[in-house]
Design a protein around this motif. Sequence first.
Motif, short mmCIF file in Angstrom:
data_model
loop_
_atom_site.label_atom_id
_atom_site.label_comp_id
_atom_site.label_asym_id
_atom_site.label_seq_id
_atom_site.Cartn_x
_atom_site.Cartn_y
_atom_site.Cartn_z
N VAL A 304 88.30 84.44 7.16
CA VAL A 304 87.15 84.45 6.08
C VAL A 304 86.59 83.31 6.50
N ILE A 305 87.53 82.46 6.27
CA ILE A 305 86.94 80.87 6.09
C ILE A 305 86.28 80.48 7.33
N ALA A 306 87.06 80.77 8.95
CA ALA A 306 86.57 80.62 9.73
C ALA A 306 84.90 81.26 10.53
N ALA A 307 85.03 82.83 9.76
CA ALA A 307 83.59 83.09 9.73
C ALA A 307 82.54 82.80 8.99
N ARG A 308 82.64 82.36 7.60
CA ARG A 308 81.58 81.82 6.95
C ARG A 308 81.04 80.49 7.98
N ARG A 309 81.91 79.67 8.89
CA ARG A 309 81.58 78.58 9.37
C ARG A 309 80.64 78.96 10.62
N LYS A 310 81.20 80.11 11.07
CA LYS A 310 80.37 80.78 12.11
C LYS A 310 78.97 81.24 11.42
N LEU A 311 79.22 81.99 10.10
CA LEU A 311 77.72 81.93 10.14
C LEU A 311 76.81 81.22 10.03
N ALA A 312 77.48 80.15 8.82
CA ALA A 312 76.47 78.83 9.12
C ALA A 312 75.96 78.41 9.91
N SER A 313 76.63 78.22 10.93
CA SER A 313 76.01 77.66 12.56
C SER A 313 74.33 78.60 12.64
N ALA A 314 75.11 80.00 12.85
CA ALA A 314 74.04 81.57 13.37
C ALA A 314 73.20 81.26 11.93
N LEU A 315 72.82 80.54 10.62
CA LEU A 315 72.10 80.87 10.05
C LEU A 315 70.76 79.49 10.49
N TYR A 316 71.51 78.31 10.30
CA TYR A 316 70.72 77.28 10.67
C TYR A 316 70.64 76.83 12.48
#
Length: 316
Positions: A304-316
């Motif tokens: 989940v931590i890893a996916a949240r980081r990737k989500l942040a990159s995808a958003l911004y």
Amino acid sequence: MTRPGSRPPARSSAVAAAMSGAVDLSAFKERATAPPPPRNTSGDGAVSAVSGAVIEVTEENFESEVLLKSSQVPVIVNIGGRAYEPSVVFTEVLESLAARAGGKWILANVDVDVSPRIAQAFGVQSVPTVVAVAAGQPLADFQGAQPEAQLSQWFDAVLQAVEGKLSGPVSDGDEPVEEVEDPRFVAAETALDEGDLDAAIAAYQMILDAEPNNAEAKSAVRQVKFMARVQGVDPESIAAADADPSNLELQFAAADLEMFAQQPEAAFARLISVVSRTAGDDKAAARTRLLELFELFDPAEPIVIAARRKLASALY
């Protein structure tokens, strides 16, 4: 289920079993608990297993010896067979380590020829296969005999993963304390066991309405709602979604199927990809669905931590 550190299961065993996907141990609950005869490997009538450290498990006593005891300490399920010489030798190594563990974990030996359904439940493809079970759910596993030094490291990792999450071993002098079941949870779990997901959601929601901070009820509501949603998903949705990447609803359905099949990384990656290539309302909807899937896990879960980081990159 291949690494220590998986999220602890929900309080409800019914929720955990239903969410476990390919590894469903619920079939072995509520069976007779008569223990099998002890295995004699010494040839002189002596039992080789150290009392309490090593147990023989069949389908009949799986619940009492594995599922229940795993709420106290990890139970290491060794799936092998007396007819397989490498498995016999490896079992002796595991028994020696169990004797030296001082009750920190228990070794449960399963003969695949005697109890094939246990091997099927764990998806065993070869023997020996070793599975660590904690709080009634698989935590980590490996196949094939391993060197003792590597085994010690693996056991240390398992113990570290469950530190503070289990009740601990019960000593001979301890008086068993009977846990008083909350009738509200009993009603919810009964509905879940009967397959009435709507009634289960309503029962858990009633608890949550009365106690907004009840973490157990909150987790159960999320998980059962997900189960209800995934029941209506077309099994062909993954193939359809792969063929039509622009179809948002197909991507959501495919992610749900991947999650239910215990492929959370694939589900997360799919939705993160949708977030990265969409905009506006579609982007917001994909982000919302991804966050809902995150909530099925402990926030500290590494995936989940890893996916949240990737989500942040995808958003911004």
